[in-house]
Design a protein around this motif. Structure first.
Motif, PDB file in Angstrom:
ATOM      1  N   LEU A  87       0.844  -1.205   0.000  1.00  0.00           N
ATOM      2  CA  LEU A  87       0.000   0.000   0.000  1.00  0.00           C
ATOM      3  C   LEU A  87       0.875   1.249   0.000  1.00  0.00           C
ATOM      4  CD1 LEU A  87      -2.722  -0.856   2.683  1.00  0.00           C
ATOM      5  CD2 LEU A  87      -2.642  -1.486   0.275  1.00  0.00           C
ATOM      6  N   GLU A  88       0.560   2.190  -0.884  1.00  0.00           N
ATOM      7  CA  GLU A  88       1.296   3.459  -0.939  1.00  0.00           C
ATOM      8  C   GLU A  88       0.289   4.611  -0.840  1.00  0.00           C
ATOM      9  OE1 GLU A  88       4.118   3.591  -4.172  1.00  0.00           O
ATOM     10  OE2 GLU A  88       4.687   1.496  -3.898  1.00  0.00           O
ATOM     11  N   PHE A  89       0.393   5.387   0.242  1.00  0.00           N
ATOM     12  CA  PHE A  89      -0.525   6.503   0.481  1.00  0.00           C
ATOM     13  C   PHE A  89       0.081   7.823   0.001  1.00  0.00           C
ATOM     14  CE2 PHE A  89      -1.707   3.219   3.498  1.00  0.00           C
ATOM     15  CZ  PHE A  89      -3.084   3.215   3.387  1.00  0.00           C
ATOM     16  N   ASP A  90      -0.754   8.865   0.007  1.00  0.00           N
ATOM     17  CA  ASP A  90      -0.286  10.241  -0.234  1.00  0.00           C
ATOM     18  C   ASP A  90       0.347  10.411  -1.607  1.00  0.00           C
ATOM     19  OD1 ASP A  90      -0.827  12.066   1.865  1.00  0.00           O
ATOM     20  OD2 ASP A  90       0.524  10.920   3.173  1.00  0.00           O
ATOM     21  N   GLN A  91      -0.114   9.654  -2.582  1.00  0.00           N
ATOM     22  CA  GLN A  91       0.441   9.772  -3.929  1.00  0.00           C
ATOM     23  C   GLN A  91      -0.147  10.996  -4.638  1.00  0.00           C
ATOM     24  OE1 GLN A  91       2.528   7.077  -5.713  1.00  0.00           O
ATOM     25  NE2 GLN A  91       3.054   7.014  -3.542  1.00  0.00           N
ATOM     26  N   LYS A  92       0.699  11.678  -5.397  1.00  0.00           N
ATOM     27  CA  LYS A  92       0.241  12.821  -6.186  1.00  0.00           C
ATOM     28  C   LYS A  92      -0.310  12.312  -7.515  1.00  0.00           C
ATOM     29  CE  LYS A  92       3.593  15.821  -3.999  1.00  0.00           C
ATOM     30  NZ  LYS A  92       2.595  16.114  -2.953  1.00  0.00           N
ATOM     31  N   ILE A  93      -1.641  12.159  -7.567  1.00  0.00           N
ATOM     32  CA  ILE A  93      -2.280  11.573  -8.745  1.00  0.00           C
ATOM     33  C   ILE A  93      -3.262  12.567  -9.350  1.00  0.00           C
ATOM     34  CG2 ILE A  93      -3.558   9.601  -9.649  1.00  0.00           C
ATOM     35  CD1 ILE A  93      -2.864   8.003  -7.221  1.00  0.00           C
ATOM     36  N   SER A  94      -3.168  12.749 -10.649  1.00  0.00           N
ATOM     37  CA  SER A  94      -4.133  13.552 -11.399  1.00  0.00           C
ATOM     38  C   SER A  94      -4.859  12.642 -12.383  1.00  0.00           C
ATOM     39  CB  SER A  94      -3.397  14.672 -12.146  1.00  0.00           C
ATOM     40  OG  SER A  94      -4.260  15.295 -13.082  1.00  0.00           O
ATOM     41  N   PHE A  95      -6.173  12.797 -12.464  1.00  0.00           N
ATOM     42  CA  PHE A  95      -6.959  11.951 -13.381  1.00  0.00           C
ATOM     43  C   PHE A  95      -8.152  12.747 -13.888  1.00  0.00           C
ATOM     44  CE2 PHE A  95     -10.239   8.490 -13.969  1.00  0.00           C
ATOM     45  CZ  PHE A  95      -9.685   8.006 -15.146  1.00  0.00           C
ATOM     46  N   ALA A  96      -8.416  12.609 -15.175  1.00  0.00           N
ATOM     47  CA  ALA A  96      -9.564  13.303 -15.770  1.00  0.00           C
ATOM     48  C   ALA A  96      -9.512  14.800 -15.454  1.00  0.00           C
ATOM     49  CB  ALA A  96     -10.879  12.673 -15.305  1.00  0.00           C
ATOM     50  N   LEU A  97      -8.331  15.363 -15.617  1.00  0.00           N
ATOM     51  CA  LEU A  97      -8.127  16.818 -15.475  1.00  0.00           C
ATOM     52  C   LEU A  97      -8.291  17.314 -14.042  1.00  0.00           C
ATOM     53  CD1 LEU A  97     -10.450  17.683 -18.484  1.00  0.00           C
ATOM     54  CD2 LEU A  97      -7.960  17.618 -18.553  1.00  0.00           C
ATOM     55  N   GLU A  98      -8.172  16.422 -13.068  1.00  0.00           N
ATOM     56  CA  GLU A  98      -8.477  16.831 -11.702  1.00  0.00           C
ATOM     57  C   GLU A  98      -7.615  16.047 -10.712  1.00  0.00           C
ATOM     58  OE1 GLU A  98     -10.503  16.572  -8.083  1.00  0.00           O
ATOM     59  OE2 GLU A  98     -11.802  15.503  -9.518  1.00  0.00           O
ATOM     60  N   SER A  99      -7.070  16.758  -9.707  1.00  0.00           N
ATOM     61  CA  SER A  99      -6.208  16.075  -8.744  1.00  0.00           C
ATOM     62  C   SER A  99      -6.703  16.194  -7.309  1.00  0.00           C
ATOM     63  CB  SER A  99      -4.780  16.625  -8.843  1.00  0.00           C
ATOM     64  OG  SER A  99      -4.784  18.006  -8.528  1.00  0.00           O
ATOM     65  N   GLY A 100      -7.911  16.706  -7.104  1.00  0.00           N
ATOM     66  CA  GLY A 100      -8.382  16.943  -5.745  1.00  0.00           C
ATOM     67  C   GLY A 100      -9.243  15.847  -5.144  1.00  0.00           C
ATOM     68  N   SER A 101      -9.653  14.865  -5.937  1.00  0.00           N
ATOM     69  CA  SER A 101     -10.526  13.812  -5.417  1.00  0.00           C
ATOM     70  C   SER A 101      -9.735  12.527  -5.195  1.00  0.00           C
ATOM     71  CB  SER A 101     -11.646  13.521  -6.429  1.00  0.00           C
ATOM     72  OG  SER A 101     -12.321  14.707  -6.780  1.00  0.00           O
ATOM     73  N   PRO A 102     -10.212  11.695  -4.259  1.00  0.00           N
ATOM     74  CA  PRO A 102      -9.530  10.414  -4.022  1.00  0.00           C
ATOM     75  C   PRO A 102      -9.412   9.619  -5.322  1.00  0.00           C
ATOM     76  CG  PRO A 102     -11.207  10.787  -2.347  1.00  0.00           C
ATOM     77  CD  PRO A 102     -11.388  11.860  -3.376  1.00  0.00           C
ATOM     78  N   THR A 103      -8.218   9.158  -5.592  1.00  0.00           N
ATOM     79  CA  THR A 103      -7.932   8.437  -6.834  1.00  0.00           C
ATOM     80  C   THR A 103      -6.975   7.300  -6.509  1.00  0.00           C
ATOM     81  OG1 THR A 103      -8.088  10.563  -7.999  1.00  0.00           O
ATOM     82  CG2 THR A 103      -7.122   8.726  -9.224  1.00  0.00           C
ATOM     83  N   ALA A 104      -7.106   6.184  -7.234  1.00  0.00           N
ATOM     84  CA  ALA A 104      -6.210   5.061  -6.975  1.00  0.00           C
ATOM     85  C   ALA A 104      -5.712   4.446  -8.277  1.00  0.00           C
ATOM     86  CB  ALA A 104      -6.920   3.989  -6.143  1.00  0.00           C
ATOM     87  N   TYR A 105      -4.470   4.001  -8.230  1.00  0.00           N
ATOM     88  CA  TYR A 105      -3.891   3.232  -9.324  1.00  0.00           C
ATOM     89  C   TYR A 105      -3.344   1.943  -8.712  1.00  0.00           C
ATOM     90  CZ  TYR A 105      -0.498   1.465 -12.617  1.00  0.00           C
ATOM     91  OH  TYR A 105       0.213   0.632 -13.439  1.00  0.00           O
ATOM     92  N   ILE A 106      -3.732   0.824  -9.316  1.00  0.00           N
ATOM     93  CA  ILE A 106      -3.452  -0.490  -8.748  1.00  0.00           C
ATOM     94  C   ILE A 106      -2.762  -1.362  -9.785  1.00  0.00           C
ATOM     95  CG2 ILE A 106      -4.580  -2.593  -7.858  1.00  0.00           C
ATOM     96  CD1 ILE A 106      -6.875  -0.638  -6.922  1.00  0.00           C
ATOM     97  N   GLU A 107      -1.794  -2.158  -9.346  1.00  0.00           N
ATOM     98  CA  GLU A 107      -1.179  -3.149 -10.229  1.00  0.00           C
ATOM     99  C   GLU A 107      -1.405  -4.533  -9.632  1.00  0.00           C
ATOM    100  OE1 GLU A 107       2.937  -2.215 -10.904  1.00  0.00           O
ATOM    101  OE2 GLU A 107       2.503  -0.226 -11.687  1.00  0.00           O
TER     102      GLU A 107
END
Lengths: 118, 118, 118
Positions: free
Chosen positions: B44-64
């Motif tokens: 688990l990796e928290f506090d990641q700087k993720i932008s998705f769909a032109l927006e970076s303020g909502s909870p977002t996750a990327y999983i492998e």
């Protein structure tokens, strides 16, 4: 490439120890894969939250090794043995708690210096 | 293997909650892929700087998710549904802001215990 | 997908600069790969311990770019040039210290919204 990423549950070690891990891992990749040390990259990530075999309290590592050119079963066997020894020796990780993912790439699938190796 | 890495934009949650996410994700991988829980690793990796769909303020996750052995469309469909539910339930992430990458590996491309599964 | 992960040895930059890097990288992926900006994800990781070419003191970056659909040599060449320019301009990284891994995926190997793109 070659490139190695080491994620460990262990807290960050001293700068000297970090440099030793970089140096030992890069030397192994360079030697086994017969590539110049000038093209080897290594990345260390400490303090990872890792759970394995139903347990998250013991030192655990997950490693990715990437290369342009085929990684045969003979090569991955040697790399697994030698890189696991580096982790075990420097971070006290039980080899049974070390996973290594191997991936190989075509030349046009690796970028460097604003171009690719194609 | 199987292995799951979860990167989330959310700040770190409590240790109990971290353990729950580990446990739930590992149970799903073990069950769907029919592998022993003893061989499942989760990170688990928290506090990641993720932008998705032109927006970076909502909870977002990327999983492998990685596995030895073929991941069929049926299997990835089930895993996507069940793992996304874990993220949504525990971290409040909208399923529309969850990406999952799936990869499968040959046995000699996965190292463990200083050897490989070849 | 498309997705880009940027790992840099540089310390965290200002929120404005982070947003600029997200925006510039996503625009390039959207444009070159002809996918809607609504489906592009970008992740930035600062303060990474990276050693390259026998040296760990200079700004260095390792980048992963992932896509559904074939990445031809022509496409990876363009992406390598343009993404490296973003890193160089925003983080002061010498292009000779930037590696980019490219991977493409079948539709059933990418999950979104509790399902896959299959």
């Amino acid at each position: 490439m070659p490139l190695i990423i080491i994620k460990t549950s262990e807290p960050e070690v001293s700068t000297d120890r970090v440099e030793q891990i970089h140096e030992q891992a890069e030397t192994i990749l360079s030697s086994v894969l017969k590539k110049s040390r000038d093209y080897v990259m290594s990345i260390l990530e400490f303090d990872q939250k890792i759970s394995f075999a139903l347990e998250s309290g013991s030192p655990t590592a997950y490693i990715e090794i990437k290369n342009i050119g085929i990684l045969t079963p003979e090569i991955t066997e040697i790399l697994s043995k030698e890189i696991t020894a580096v982790i075990s020796k420097n971070l006290g990780t039980n080899p049974e708690r070390v996973y290594i993912e191997f991936q190989h790439f075509e030349r046009h699938m690796w970028g460097w210096n604003g171009s690719t190796f194609a």
